[in-house]
Design an enzyme around this catalytic site. Structure first.
Site, PDB file in Angstrom:
ATOM      1  N   HIS A 166      -8.610  13.332   7.089  1.00  0.00           N
ATOM      2  CA  HIS A 166      -8.834  11.885   7.218  1.00  0.00           C
ATOM      3  C   HIS A 166     -10.148  11.456   6.566  1.00  0.00           C
ATOM      4  O   HIS A 166     -10.310  10.297   6.173  1.00  0.00           O
ATOM      5  CB  HIS A 166      -8.827  11.506   8.698  1.00  0.00           C
ATOM      6  CG  HIS A 166      -8.342  10.120   8.984  1.00  0.00           C
ATOM      7  ND1 HIS A 166      -8.657   9.028   8.190  1.00  0.00           N
ATOM      8  CD2 HIS A 166      -7.574   9.633   9.992  1.00  0.00           C
ATOM      9  CE1 HIS A 166      -8.097   7.936   8.699  1.00  0.00           C
ATOM     10  NE2 HIS A 166      -7.433   8.276   9.782  1.00  0.00           N
ATOM     11  N   ASN A 384       9.051   7.767  -2.725  1.00  0.00           N
ATOM     12  CA  ASN A 384      10.341   8.072  -3.348  1.00  0.00           C
ATOM     13  C   ASN A 384      10.131   9.158  -4.395  1.00  0.00           C
ATOM     14  O   ASN A 384       9.448   8.949  -5.393  1.00  0.00           O
ATOM     15  CB  ASN A 384      10.921   6.807  -3.984  1.00  0.00           C
ATOM     16  CG  ASN A 384      12.280   7.014  -4.605  1.00  0.00           C
ATOM     17  OD1 ASN A 384      12.760   8.133  -4.747  1.00  0.00           O
ATOM     18  ND2 ASN A 384      12.924   5.923  -4.994  1.00  0.00           N
TER      19      ASN A 384
END
Length: 443
Positions: A166, A384
């Protein structure tokens, strides 16, 4: 609406872990992280999971091979992610851009996508098998900053999981990187959004000047008392769906003058109040609500498009537990809306200055703290790789480093095709029973 947990179990066969380096030479340099990036509370791996069904157009193409090749290409543009973290004086973190690479594992599981159920929602089963878990010798220091596993399923679909430290990216930045990875997998020559480092934009001022109170962060004297619910309790994780019907029920509880509130604000106020009631605290104890806010648009000029570092702050609401439990939902809602409204450029500057003044402290995680992360707009479900967009894209569970404290909001579609928000929440088992009763009484 409560969503059923999956009783599914399966076996994953992992191939040997690989290090994937940039496909072309990248600059060898030492790059400092920002004073928002390197705070103690962000020094952990942020997991994401995406599910993809079989796509006949892709034939028998191995998604792991496609993603492995694309990963090497995208790391040319995101080359700091292929480096290693170092820690300097005053706990300042920096990235040594060594091009050592990110961790990648190809795997197969003896399960089909259909076995996960009609509506994919966390907590997902066997997550320890689906994540690229490799032994760490030194935590964040010197370890791969990104870990990816692609698990092929019996039905021809696959599961993609990633873990990114993070400190390198917030949710928006992490999704930007994964969307770029998907673009390269589909044959793009470069990402549609050029990644920008510019971490100096979120460094403390000289001299630092803390202009807001920040109850969200621990004072040194509080660290020993900072304990989580899960330290002494058996926990339960459950998901709840908030679609049009649920939001309509909640809005009926709110007067006209508060109808301008967002769905996020309303759900957060409702969950905070219901959770506090379920925990049955001493009415005089302080309860803290904190939620991450993407501050990119709070600056003048705004933080530039393509910035993939942390640009988040964590405004905090403090209230006596008795007030939250005994007063109306509107009381909690007004507190949430007020806390959200204080996030300005100056508030962000004050936070960065606090990091330097206080030694990069951890935010509160005690038993009456509730932390919300809203990733509905990050775009994880838009990733995608050539098989279409993910049918679920988001976090796999509540934060395993902060069980019972953290709740995540993710986009979802229910069995009726309605769009909404899935919320995962963890509570002690007895408190979860009470929490569910609170929800049933309203929704």
């Amino acid at each position: 609406m409560e969503l059923p947990a999956s009783p599914l179990s399966f076996v994953v066969r992992r191939h040997a872990a690989e290090l994937i380096s940039p496909a072309a030479p990248t600059p060898r340099e030492l790059k400092s992280l920002s004073d928002i990036d390197d705070q103690q509370g962000l020094r952990y791996l942020m997991p994401t999971i995406m599910f993809y069904p079989k796509n006949p157009k892709m034939g028998n193409t191995n998604p792991a091979s496609v993603i492995r090749e694309a990963l090497a290409k995208v790391l040319v543009y995101y080359h700091p992610l292929a480096g290693r973290i170092k820690e300097g004086s005053d706990r300042k973190l920096m990235v040594d851009c060594t091009a050592e690479g990110v961790m990648f594992i190809e795997a197969e599981a003896n399960v089909t996508l259909e076995q996960f159920g009609n509506m994919l929602c966390p907590p997902f089963p066997c997550m320890e098998e689906l994540l690229c878990n490799v032994p760490d010798s030194g935590g964040i220091i010197g370890s791969p900053l990104v870990r990816i596993q692609v698990t092929r399923l019996l039905c021809g679909g696959f599961i993609f999981t990633s873990q990114i430290f993070h400190t390198m990216c917030d949710g928006t930045g992490g999704a930007q990187f994964l969307i770029a990875l998907g673009e390269m997998a589909q044959g793009a020559l470069e990402p549609s959004v050029s990644p920008l480092w510019h971490r100096e934009l979120l460094n403390a001022r000289d001299p630092p000047c803390v202009t807001f109170s920040h109850p969200e962060y621990l004072d040194a004297v509080d660290i020993e008392a900072n304990h989580m619910i899960s330290a002494t309790c058996e926990m339960a994780d459950k998901s709840f769906f908030f679609g049009p019907a649920e939001m309509s029920s909640l809005r009926r509880l709110v007067s006209k003058n508060l109808q301008t509130c967002s769905n996020f604000e309303l759900i957060t106020a409702f969950l905070w109040r219901s959770r506090t009631i379920a925990l049955q605290p001493n009415p005089e104890e302080d309860t803290h609500l904190m939620f991450f806010v993407n501050a990119r648009g709070k600056f003048n000029p705004p933080i530039p498009v393509g910035y993939y570092g942390n640009c988040i702050v964590l405004p905090c609401v403090v209230s006596k537990a008795g007030d939250i439990c005994n007063q109306s939902l509107e009381h909690a809602l007004e507190l949430v809306m007020k806390a959200k409204s204080i996030v300005t450029e100056e508030y962000v500057r004050s936070t960065t200055d606090l990091m330097v003044v206080k030694g990069r402290p951890h935010f509160k995680t005690d038993h009456l703290t509730f932390i919300v992360s809203n990733v509905t707009r990050c775009g994880f479900n838009k990733v995608n790789f050539g098989w279409g967009e993910a049918i679920y894209g988001g976090f796999p569970n509540d934060d395993q480093d902060l069980p019972g404290v953290y709740s995540v909001y993710m986009p979802a579609t229910n069995d009726n095709g309605e769009s909404g928000i899935v919320v995962i929440i963890g509570l002690p088992i007895n408190a979860m029973v009470m929490f569910e009763k609170e929800l049933i009484n309203v929704i």
